[in-house]
Write a protein that holds these residues in place. Sequence first.
Motif, short mmCIF file in Angstrom:
data_model
loop_
_atom_site.label_atom_id
_atom_site.label_comp_id
_atom_site.label_asym_id
_atom_site.label_seq_id
_atom_site.Cartn_x
_atom_site.Cartn_y
_atom_site.Cartn_z
N ASP A 54 56.88 10.19 14.87
CA ASP A 54 58.15 10.59 15.49
C ASP A 54 58.97 11.50 14.58
O ASP A 54 59.87 12.19 15.03
CB ASP A 54 58.99 9.35 15.82
CG ASP A 54 58.31 8.44 16.84
OD1 ASP A 54 57.61 8.98 17.71
OD2 ASP A 54 58.47 7.21 16.75
N ASP B 193 54.25 6.06 19.78
CA ASP B 193 53.91 5.66 21.14
C ASP B 193 52.97 6.70 21.72
O ASP B 193 53.40 7.77 22.17
CB ASP B 193 55.19 5.55 21.99
CG ASP B 193 54.90 5.05 23.40
OD1 ASP B 193 53.71 4.85 23.74
OD2 ASP B 193 55.86 4.84 24.16
N TRP B 194 51.69 6.41 21.69
CA TRP B 194 50.68 7.39 22.06
C TRP B 194 50.54 7.56 23.58
O TRP B 194 49.76 8.36 24.05
CB TRP B 194 49.33 7.03 21.43
CG TRP B 194 49.46 7.04 19.94
CD1 TRP B 194 49.60 5.98 19.12
CD2 TRP B 194 49.53 8.20 19.11
NE1 TRP B 194 49.76 6.40 17.82
CE2 TRP B 194 49.72 7.74 17.77
CE3 TRP B 194 49.46 9.58 19.34
CZ2 TRP B 194 49.84 8.63 16.69
CZ3 TRP B 194 49.58 10.45 18.28
CH2 TRP B 194 49.75 9.97 16.97
N THR B 195 51.34 6.77 24.33
CA THR B 195 51.39 6.98 25.78
C THR B 195 52.39 8.08 26.12
O THR B 195 52.45 8.56 27.25
CB THR B 195 51.82 5.69 26.51
OG1 THR B 195 53.15 5.33 26.12
CG2 THR B 195 50.88 4.54 26.17
N SER B 196 53.16 8.50 25.11
CA SER B 196 54.18 9.53 25.33
C SER B 196 53.60 10.93 25.15
O SER B 196 52.74 11.16 24.29
CB SER B 196 55.33 9.33 24.32
OG SER B 196 56.19 10.45 24.32
N THR B 197 54.07 11.86 25.97
CA THR B 197 53.58 13.24 25.88
C THR B 197 54.13 13.95 24.63
O THR B 197 53.63 14.99 24.24
CB THR B 197 54.02 14.04 27.13
OG1 THR B 197 55.44 13.95 27.27
CG2 THR B 197 53.35 13.49 28.37
N LYS B 198 55.16 13.36 24.00
CA LYS B 198 55.77 13.97 22.82
C LYS B 198 54.79 14.08 21.65
O LYS B 198 54.95 14.92 20.77
CB LYS B 198 56.99 13.17 22.38
CG LYS B 198 58.14 13.20 23.38
CD LYS B 198 59.30 12.36 22.88
CE LYS B 198 60.45 12.38 23.89
NZ LYS B 198 61.58 11.52 23.45
N ARG C 146 51.54 14.69 21.88
CA ARG C 146 50.33 15.40 22.29
C ARG C 146 49.78 16.28 21.17
O ARG C 146 48.59 16.37 20.96
CB ARG C 146 50.63 16.24 23.53
CG ARG C 146 49.39 16.95 24.09
CD ARG C 146 49.79 17.80 25.28
NE ARG C 146 50.40 16.99 26.32
CZ ARG C 146 51.23 17.47 27.26
NH1 ARG C 146 51.56 18.76 27.23
NH2 ARG C 146 51.73 16.69 28.18
N GLN D 83 49.27 2.22 17.86
CA GLN D 83 50.15 2.25 19.04
C GLN D 83 51.36 1.34 18.83
O GLN D 83 51.23 0.19 18.41
CB GLN D 83 49.36 1.79 20.28
CG GLN D 83 50.21 1.56 21.52
CD GLN D 83 50.88 2.85 22.00
OE1 GLN D 83 50.38 3.95 21.80
NE2 GLN D 83 52.04 2.71 22.62
N PHE E 130 54.77 0.63 21.17
CA PHE E 130 55.61 0.92 22.33
C PHE E 130 57.08 0.88 21.95
O PHE E 130 57.50 0.07 21.12
CB PHE E 130 55.35 -0.09 23.45
CG PHE E 130 54.00 0.03 24.08
CD1 PHE E 130 53.72 1.02 25.00
CD2 PHE E 130 52.98 -0.86 23.73
CE1 PHE E 130 52.46 1.13 25.57
CE2 PHE E 130 51.72 -0.76 24.30
CZ PHE E 130 51.46 0.24 25.22
N THR F 263 65.54 1.06 23.99
CA THR F 263 66.12 2.38 23.75
C THR F 263 67.06 2.31 22.55
O THR F 263 67.88 1.41 22.43
CB THR F 263 66.92 2.84 24.99
OG1 THR F 263 66.06 2.82 26.12
CG2 THR F 263 67.44 4.24 24.78
N THR G 83 58.62 2.14 15.72
CA THR G 83 57.62 2.76 14.86
C THR G 83 57.90 2.45 13.39
O THR G 83 56.99 2.12 12.62
CB THR G 83 57.60 4.29 15.07
OG1 THR G 83 57.23 4.56 16.42
CG2 THR G 83 56.61 4.95 14.15
#
Length: 247
Positions: free
Chosen positions: A16, A44-49, A51, A66, A68, A72, A77
């Motif tokens: 991040d 969070d490897w499910t996030s497109t950020k 990529r 990973q 999550f 918020t 991480t």
Amino acid sequence: MDSQISDKLAVLIDADNAQPAIVEGLLAEIAKYGTANVKRIYGDWTSTKLRGWKEHLLDHSIQPIQQFGYTTGKNATDSAMIIDAMDLLYTERFDGFCIVSSDSDFTKLAARIREAGLMVYGFGEKKTPDPFVAACDKFIYTEVLRSDVEEETDRSFKQMSTNELKQDTKLVNLTRSAIEASSDESGWAHLGQVGSYIAKQSPEFDPRNYGYQKLGELVKAIKLFEVEERSTGQGQSKAIYIKDGRK
């Protein structure tokens, strides 16, 4: 490395707070200090950020962890990295840690690892808070490691002129103090010893921050110090000595 046995390093990357463009330069830099026995990157490897990072993981054998973002505003991480770092520290299998982040949350972690007698190498952007920088044995700004920086878009580390270097009081005083602490009775100091002293006093010091690849090049460019090359008696090898020009 000076020793025949390379230091074993654990590399922990905060995805991040680090850019994928640094990966090749980062690993090349780490290789100067030892062998990266563990390479982990957290996010969070499910996030497109993230990529951009995904493309580099297999090529460089970096293990994604990973984490999550359950809440918020809370950085899960960081917590995962800190817990893993402590687990690795307790194994007593490593000589040092490389913490890659610009986040001040790792300040106490760096200090704790150093208390255990291990080296801490920090890697982060120029915006990294001073307390985290100071908590590391050595801190490298990642802007000097990036492979995608255009000359005209980032002038943070362009080569400074002699006048600019002379006006940098911190740099000049730091160099003078290092020479004074490392010199013999004649005032001459071995460049390597001067560099070691500076690193202990200022973890973030790096000639590349001023646009020079080597300390010797930077010292010559300041033009306030005498520089002398001496033969070591071993073939073509030479040693560099420097002296405060005022003496």
